[in-house]
Write a protein that holds these residues in place. Structure first.
Motif, PDB file in Angstrom:
ATOM      1  N   ASP A   1       3.463   0.160  -4.531  1.00 57.57           N
ATOM      2  CA  ASP A   1       2.588   1.329  -4.381  1.00 57.57           C
ATOM      3  C   ASP A   1       3.219   2.371  -3.468  1.00 57.57           C
ATOM      4  O   ASP A   1       3.084   3.576  -3.686  1.00 57.57           O
ATOM      5  N   ALA A   2       3.884   1.875  -2.434  1.00 57.99           N
ATOM      6  CA  ALA A   2       4.530   2.808  -1.510  1.00 57.99           C
ATOM      7  C   ALA A   2       5.607   3.591  -2.245  1.00 57.99           C
ATOM      8  O   ALA A   2       5.739   4.801  -2.074  1.00 57.99           O
TER       9      ALA A   2
ATOM     10  N   SER B   1       0.794  -1.230   0.000  1.00 57.43           N
ATOM     11  CA  SER B   1       0.000   0.000   0.000  1.00 57.43           C
ATOM     12  C   SER B   1       0.821   1.272   0.000  1.00 57.43           C
ATOM     13  O   SER B   1       2.014   1.286   0.287  1.00 57.43           O
ATOM     14  N   ARG B   2       0.107   2.316  -0.314  1.00 57.37           N
ATOM     15  CA  ARG B   2       0.660   3.654  -0.162  1.00 57.37           C
ATOM     16  C   ARG B   2       0.744   3.957   1.330  1.00 57.37           C
ATOM     17  O   ARG B   2       0.245   3.199   2.157  1.00 57.37           O
TER      18      ARG B   2
ATOM     19  N   GLU C   1       1.689   9.663   6.172  1.00 57.11           N
ATOM     20  CA  GLU C   1       1.980  10.737   5.225  1.00 57.11           C
ATOM     21  C   GLU C   1       2.315  12.027   5.983  1.00 57.11           C
ATOM     22  O   GLU C   1       3.167  12.804   5.550  1.00 57.11           O
TER      23      GLU C   1
ATOM     24  N   GLU D   1       5.707   4.330  -5.382  1.00 52.87           N
ATOM     25  CA  GLU D   1       5.079   5.338  -6.244  1.00 52.87           C
ATOM     26  C   GLU D   1       4.625   6.536  -5.410  1.00 52.87           C
ATOM     27  O   GLU D   1       4.748   7.684  -5.834  1.00 52.87           O
ATOM     28  N   HIS D   2       4.116   6.229  -4.230  1.00 53.39           N
ATOM     29  CA  HIS D   2       3.669   7.313  -3.351  1.00 53.39           C
ATOM     30  C   HIS D   2       4.860   8.191  -2.928  1.00 53.39           C
ATOM     31  O   HIS D   2       4.792   9.423  -2.977  1.00 53.39           O
TER      32      HIS D   2
END
Ligand SMILES: Cc1cc2nc3c(=O)[nH]c(=O)nc-3n(C[C@H](O)[C@H](O)[C@H](O)COP(=O)(O)O)c2cc1C
Ligand code: SF4
Ligand code: SF4
Ligand code: FES
Ligand code: FES
Lengths: 801, 477, 203
Positions: free
Chosen positions: C43-44, C2-3, C9, C46-47
């Motif tokens: 995904d992480a 996951s992100r 964040e 990419e985040h």
């Protein structure tokens, strides 16, 4: 920094070097080639491969130094041939080959491979590496155009450095570490760079191969000559390679003045269109609803008749080499009636601006420490190689870029200042910048930004204005106004036109534009531009419409106007390479020879004349454009004064002042070509700026601009490129997008002038608030249906249902 | 027999001896890492002393003390600071806490046991050279050190020792804690800077540009080792003159040394710089107390895994760089690895060569390809599959990394005299040569152990030469 | 998978703000992602690319360089047994062999219950305490086969004070806003720090 030369001793000889020069480059200029893999003269050295180590003595005894990282220094004593240096070279080569698959016989690079060559010249020849080599899946597609064979890769960092430092697309990267290091992309994020082909060219082994060239030829079968790319107006220098009368590869040539060896993938792979099976090969005559092939002589005499004494309009000309343009211009000038002509399809700039302003060279624009103002399109989309030069100037040479563009362009991240006036306001914004201040926001640009821009321009640094057409939904006059204001305020500024179409500058120079005779001579009689020519045709005032490599049906922004013109005009004659939409609507289609098939010359956006060379023969009966014009003249019993290329060029030089100093005999041997004489006895006059219609509070100002990969004829006839054209969508700024309250990709209604269209919408962070963008000539939607030639700006309303 | 030095249970491996304690003074306090204990034992007094004078004066004091860098190169800190170009701003301090050289164990103890001493040292350095941002880079695999330093920094910020207006003065510095993620080469200062920029930790070539001139973000940057900086509070409290009373004129003060391997009492010792000899360190009661199990010394690595090996012949040399170099090795990072007569020499060398081959960043061909190749050849010799030709090949592959004579120690047994340090190298940093150093030492000093391991040559398999293909134009330039 | 979560964040942005250039935060952020998921998910990455303004390929380029970042799920406890010289001299090979037997896996593998991953590691800066190992980067010294068994038993029984793989320091650095000097992009710094006496004053 001083310019005093630095003296070094190189293998016992005294050599004068440029201060700051890298040793490897200085040695090469002095005739000593130091072997290398990672060093590339157009990129920053990294010192990775260690092949270029030489003995350097600065007074404390010789030591091994990488000649690609060390700058020459006074008194340096260099030995590139010592036993130790040879031992290092052998060692590096043996180690490089340790894990190399040695599949040279089936490798595209075999025969032209620096690794192979250097192994022959400097290597041990035999490997003692008996262990298992590194294994990877054999070539993987890292993009639609490029394959990577990691087993062959020697990890020189050239491709990755190029991607990051030169192109600004760091989509390939070193991954993993040490002996496991590999080049690769992120999963599912391909190396889709407009410049990907350069990595294939600079790869020192056969690790990177280009889809269009894979297994097409072996180097020793190749014939090569040097030419100029006609894909866009940059005029990048290229080497054309053929095998068995087929173009098989185009490589960038390092012209210091123009492209530094780089090419866009369109310039590199567009040659595929030349080889297309869809080329026109014989004259085609309309008979009722079909075309029937006919004889060449019949076609020529028919055209002669269609011109003679008729009311003629000519659209196009930018596809033609200089010689074709000159011959056609001479031909048209022999006609009793004025033949109206325009090479721009209402998608460029007023010719007076282009022809009359003091012209900058690319090197001027990119010179250290200058200021570049861009009023026009995203150069990466329209003139990609020029974009690379400017990007380098901004990132490495301290050039400050001021963007005055409809949206943030690909240079935006490197710009000192990015201003994005709404359509119709760039002239006013520029006037405010010229005035130095503004009490209120103009076109969405704040007073503080205007002042900052004025301050940047007032800093006393040399200014180059790059002007082109950033928005087809906005009259080009606004751009001209903006350029005029800035030129008036900064009279020492120079201008570099960002018109995209191939040899458009040759066409303008040779009179394919209203208001000018060849040589940029003012000629106020002839004032019909492309839209006016089409209006005249639609009004029944033209007998013959000649299409010289132009396709107005899809390329002119006002779709409805072109339809009316074609419906009404009696006779349409097209000279082209392909059966375009407009050809299909013509009465006679004549096949012309294209890129790589004709000798001639090309005028780039700096006014630089460089050679076009034929490498293969044209298909069927296709002929060079100049020859077609000469034959038509002969058929009409007219003498143009030349029947071969040399005569034509002599005639050109003697009758067109700007070409008078050209030394044609030298042209083929000069990488940098020759600039024509652009001094005019007149200066462009700028009328009072147009004022834009007031912004309608509910409307959005439309921006129609171009993408590199589109439905253009050449892209579509190059099999490797055709599928790269994307799908059209409507772009909105984040705030307008959110106001609309729709999903990314959701379909919205677009209302303009009473008609409604539907299109998918996307957030576009590059757009200012109040603007809406639709790219021109992508699949799925043609924004031409929203535009009319007489509207200064186009306002649309977008709603979510 | 009992040994006289005192082991400190909560500071694994640390042993108190008779040497004055400059950097380890709080190690036997179980809570020595807490700010309260630090303040109670003279903490941050050096900083106060510094702030009471001018930055230039602090710089001069450190220069006078001649604090040799403890990270491996032994370059005096005060002199290095002086290499910063004038009037180029900003400047940065990067603290090298990446300790990963085989055999080295001291910086981790300094961070775990006395983090405030390090923070104080950083502040003094920042003040002296005029910079307001410091990055403290701790090796990724040191969770406890990260925890202790994070806590110490949080406490120091709260107490006004770090951050804006330190101790009520204008002096303001941020210290940002950063940690790595497992890559030995990142300890090399230019790789450290790359890593701190978020990149792969691949060394940059220097010269032409040393970090002091062009470092982090292209700005002047000081990189100092943890132990180097940990010395500064003491120097500010006691003065350079007092510092030079300890150790020797050219190598003043103390240094921390980890002794591992086949000694009776492996441990981390603070010893006299320039004075203590290897014999004392290995055999005295207050230190290691001699070889374990009554064995005899066969060889030792005097300065971390990168260093060419020493024999018993070299035992009487002191920890003085200028004396070690001519004898064919270096002092490096304060790590002595001791091998007794039971040691399988090829295997010991292999464990080091494997380390450096594995840790190559992949940038230079000789290191990337040569290191791995050395490891494979050596591996097959250790496994009993080597041939005589492999022994020559080891040296030849090594020469592609280090052309010319490679340094080694003198051996009376073999009648060899020393080849002095340093060597020529074809690589950017020392990882490549370090893969060769153990091979070379082992092969040169113990040839008989290899000869006994290899068989006669087999023929070379075919198909290993470059196919000749017709040559045409060459692209790729 | 996951992100970063929104809580992470926020931490990520706090970390980014400490550096003059956002990309410098990449390694700390990769640790944060690994702390969240136990490994670094695509995904992480990419985040993180979005957060620091680089391409995912650049994030992967950095990530894959470093040993500690795992691109695939690993055990709750990653056991790294040191195999470098000092440990090797004192029995590291035997310890690794024992560990393989005891866990029933080879070096590089994860037990089927997902609890343990066994790795052979390089020098852990504990050479005087050989042979040594780390569990999630926390040291164990002078480990005998019996010690190893006891350790595994304790961890399997949920004992031991070792957070799951991905968590390093359990204390985060916190720079209070009112104490922070603040990170400034280098190109925006034009002169010496204000507290530094000018050359004339100090001489
Ligand atoms: C491959 C390599 C690894 C290094 N590892 C470290 C290290 O882990 N810690 C360290 O302080 N210095 C290390 N160094 C030395 C640093 O490059 C640098 O010289 C040192 O940090 C400077 O600090 P000092 O002057 O205080 O010693 C290493 C050097 C090399 C070539
Ligand atoms: S693919 Fe080619 S250009 Fe790229 S690193 Fe490998 S060898 Fe160099
Ligand atoms: S010597 Fe090895 S580790 Fe050092 S830079 Fe070269 S490849 Fe990287
Ligand atoms: S060319 Fe100089 S190191 Fe590669
Ligand atoms: S060799 Fe194992 S901790 Fe250093």
């Amino acid at each position: 920094m001083t310019d005093t030369p630095v003296t070094i001793t190189l293998n016992g000889e005294t050599v004068e070097c440029r201060p700051g020069e890298l040793l490897i480059a200085a040695a090469q200029r002095a005739g000593t080639y130091v072997p290398r893999f990672c060093y590339h003269e157009r990129m920053k050295p990294v010192g990775m491969c260690r092949m270029c180590l030489v003995d350097v003595d600065m007074g404390r005894g010789p030591g091994l130094q990488p000649s690609c990282m060390v700058s020459v220094a006074e008194g340096m004593v260099v030995d590139t041939e010592s036993d130790r240096v040879k031992q290092v070279q052998e060692g590096v080569l043996e180690l490089l080959l340790a894990n190399h698959p040695l599949d040279c016989p089936v490798c595209d690079k075999g025969g032209e491979c620096p690794l192979q060559d250097q192994t022959m010249a400097y290597g041990p020849g035999e490997s003692r590496f008996i262990e298992e080599k590194r294994h990877y899946e054999k070539p993987i597609a890292i993009s639609d155009l490029v394959y990577l064979d990691r087993e062959r890769c020697i990890l020189c960092d050239r491709c990755t450095r190029f991607a990051k430092d030169v192109a600004g697309d760091p989509l390939i990267h070193f991954l993993d570490r040490g002996n496991e290091t590999q080049v690769n992309t992120f999963p599912d994020h391909p190396f889709s760079s407009y410049f990907s082909g350069n990595t294939v060219q600079i790869c020192p082994v056969g690790a990177l191969t280009a889809e269009p060239y894979r297994f097409k030829a072996r180097p020793w079968d190749l014939e090569e000559n040097e030419s100029t790319s006609t894909v866009d107006a940059t005029g990048s220098r290229v080497a054309l390679q053929s095998s068995r009368n087929q173009l098989v590869r185009v490589l960038g040539v390092d012209s210091d003045a123009v492209n530094w060896g780089w090419l866009s993938d369109k310039e590199r792979f567009g040659y595929e269109a030349t080889q297309s099976d869809h080329r026109l090969v014989e004259p085609l005559f309309r008979s009722e609803t079909e075309f029937v092939p006919g004889r060449w002589n019949d076609a020529v005499s028919r055209i002669a008749r269609d011109l003679d004494g008729k009311r003629v309009g000519v659209l196009g000309g930018a596809r033609l080499p200089i010689e074709g343009q000159f011959a056609w211009s001479k031909l048209l000038d022999t006609l009793p009636n004025r033949a109206y002509r325009d090479a721009q399809l209402d998608d460029g700039l007023p010719a007076g601006v282009v022809l009359g302003l003091p012209r900058a060279s690319i090197a001027d624009a990119c010179a250290k420490g200058g200021v570049v103002v861009i009023i026009g399109p995203d150069l990466k989309e329209e003139l990609p190689t020029l974009f690379l030069r400017l990007r380098h100037a901004a990132t490495e040479d301290g050039v400050s870029i001021l963007e005055l563009t409809p949206r943030a362009t690909s240079l935006g991240t490197h710009a000192a200042l990015s201003l994005h006036p709404l359509a119709g306001t760039v002239g006013q914004v520029a006037a405010a910048i010229a005035a130095g201040t503004s009490s209120q926001a103009v076109g969405g640009v704040e007073p503080a930004q205007i002042e900052a821009a004025a301050a940047l321009l007032a800093s006393g640094r040399p200014i180059t204005i790059i002007g082109g057409r950033g928005n087809l939904a906005e009259s080009g006059q606004y751009t001209a106004d903006a350029i005029g204001s800035l030129m008036a305020a900064h009279p020492d500024a120079t201008f570099l036109p960002a018109l995209r179409r191939g040899n458009i500058h040759g066409a303008l120079e040779l009179g394919f534009t209203p208001g000018f005779a060849p040589g940029g001579v003012l000629d106020h009689d002839d004032v019909l531009d492309a839209s006016a020519i089409l209006e005249a045709a639609a009004a029944g005032e033209l007998d013959t419409l000649v299409l010289l490599g132009s396709d107005p049906i899809v390329d002119h922004p006002d779709r409805a106007l072109v339809e009316r013109a074609f419906d009404r005009v009696g006779n349409v004659v097209a000279v082209d390479l392909f059966m375009t939409e407009s050809c299909r609507r013509s009465d006679l289609v004549v096949p012309a020879a294209g890129f790589g098939e004709v000798d001639g010359s090309f005028l780039n956006l700096e006014g630089r004349l460089s050679p076009l060379q034929a490498k293969v023969t044209p298909p069927g009966q296709a002929r060079p454009d100049w020859m077609i014009a000469v034959e038509i003249a002969m058929s009409a019993m007219t003498d143009l004064g030349f029947i071969d290329l040399d005569e034509l060029r002599r005639s050109l030089s003697s009758s067109v002042q700007s070409f008078s100093a050209i030394d044609w005999s030298m042209l083929n041997s000069q990488d940098d070509g020759q600039r024509i004489d652009l001094d005019r006895p007149w200066t462009p006059e700028f009328a009072d700026p147009l004022v834009a219609p007031p912004v309608d509070g509910y409307g959005l100002r439309l921006v129609v601009d171009r993408k590199l990969w589109d439905l253009g004829t050449m892209v579509q006839h190059a099999p490797s490129l055709a599928h790269l054209a994307g799908e059209a969508s409507l772009g909105l700024s984040t705030s307008d997008f959110e106001r609309l309250g729709v999903e990314e990709g959701g379909v919205v209604s677009i209302d303009v002038a009473g008609a409604t269209h539907r299109l998918a919408v996307r957030r576009n962070r590059d757009l200012p608030r109040g603007a809406a963008q639709i790219p021109f000539r992508l699949t799925g939607f043609d924004p031409g249906v929203l535009l009319t030639a007489d509207r200064l700006v186009t306002e649309i309303r977008v709603s979510a249902n | 027999m009992t040994l006289s030095g005192t082991a400190v249970p909560h500071a694994a491996g640390f042993i108190v001896n008779e040497t004055p304690r400059i950097v380890t003074s709080r190690f036997d306090d179980p809570q020595g890492y807490a700010i309260e204990r630090y303040l109670a034992t003279g903490g941050y007094e050096g900083l106060k002393a510094a702030l009471a004078t001018s930055p230039d004066a602090v710089h001069a004091e450190v220069r006078d003390a001649t604090v040799l860098g403890r990270g491996g190169a032994g370059f005096p800190a005060g002199v290095k600071w002086g290499f910063m170009p004038k009037d180029v701003w900003p400047r940065y301090l990067v603290v090298n806490g990446d300790e990963s050289e085989p055999g080295t164990y001291k910086d981790r103890l300094l961070m775990e046991r006395d983090p405030h001493q390090l923070i104080e040292g950083c502040l003094i350095a920042c003040y002296a050279v005029g910079l307001s941002q410091c990055f403290l880079y701790i090796r990724g695999e040191m969770a406890l050190a990260q925890e202790r330093v994070a806590k110490a920094l949080n406490d120091a910020y709260a107490a006004g020792f770090v951050g804006k207006n330190i101790l009520g003065t204008d002096f303001s510095v941020d210290i940002v804690l950063h940690w790595g993620a497992g890559a030995y080469v990142v300890g090399e200062e230019t790789a450290l800077i790359e890593s701190l920029e978020g990149n792969r930790g691949m060394p940059r070539l220097k010269p032409p540009f040393f970090p002091a001139a062009i470092g982090l973000y292209g700005q002047p940057t000081i990189v100092n080792n943890v132990e180097t900086l940990a010395n500064l509070p003491w120097i500010l409290n006691n003065g350079a003159a007092a510092y030079k009373q300890i150790g020797t004129e050219t190598s003043p003060g103390t240094r921390m040394v980890a002794v591992s391997g086949h000694v009776k009492r492996p441990g981390v010792y603070e010893i006299l710089n320039g004075v203590t000899t290897f014999r004392q360190l290995l055999f005295d009661d207050q230190y290691c107390g001699g070889m374990r199990d009554g064995r005899t010394l066969k060889a030792f690595v005097p300065g971390g895994g990168s260093a060419p090996w020493f024999l018993p012949d070299q035992l009487d040399l002191p920890f003085e760089g200028s004396q070690i170099g001519p004898q064919g090795s270096m002092l490096g990072s304060g790590a002595v690895m001791v091998m007794d007569d039971t040691t399988d020499i090829p295997q010991a060398a292999h464990s080091l060569t494997r380390f450096y081959a594995h840790e190559s960043c992949g940038k230079c061909v000789p290191c990337r390809e040569g290191g791995t190749w050395l490891e494979r050849i050596l591996g097959r010799i250790v496994d009993g599959h080597g041939t005589k030709r492999d022994l020559a090949l080891l040296l030849e592959v090594g020469r592609s990394i280090c052309p010319g004579d490679f340094p080694h120690a003198a051996s009376e047994r073999l009648g060899l005299s020393a080849v002095p340090f340093p060597y020529q190298m074809t690589t950017i940093c020392f990882v490549g040569p370090s893969a060769f150093a153990p091979v070379h030492s082992a092969l040169t000093l113990f040839p008989e152990e290899f000869a006994a391991r290899v068989s006669e040559d087999e023929p070379i398999p075919s198909g290993t030469s470059v196919p000749v293909v017709l040559k045409g134009v060459s692209v790729g330039d | 998978m996951s992100r970063l979560t929104s809580a992470n964040e926020i931490i990520a942005n706090e970390i980014i703000a400490r550096y003059p250039r956002p990309k410098s935060a990449l390694i700390p952020l990769l640790h944060l992602a690994q702390e969240q998921d136990g490994y670094v998910a695509e995904d992480a990455m990419e985040h993180l690319a979005e957060l620091v303004g680089v391409t995912p390929a650049e994030v992967l380029g950095t990530c894959s360089f470093y040993e500690m970042f795992k691109l695939h799920p690993v055990g709750t406890y990653v056991i790294n047994v040191c195999g470098t010289m000092s440990c090797q001299l004192l029995g590291a090979d035997e310890l690794i062999h024992h560990a393989e037997e005891r866990l029933g896996i080879r070096v590089g593998d994860t037990t089927s219950d997902g609890l343990f991953t066994l790795e052979r590691a390089e020098c852990q800066a504990a050479c005087t305490e050989a042979p040594c190992l780390q569990v999630n980067y926390r040291h164990e010294y002078r480990v005998t086969p019996d010690d190893f068994d006891a350790l595994v038993d304790t961890l399997a029984a949920g004992g031991g004070d070792v957070p799951p793989h991905g968590t390093l320091s359990r204390v985060r650095q916190h720079i209070p806003a009112n104490r922070s000097v603040g990170a400034v992009p280098p190109e925006q710094v034009t002169g010496p720090p204000p507290w530094l006496p000018s050359a004339e004053e100090s001489t």
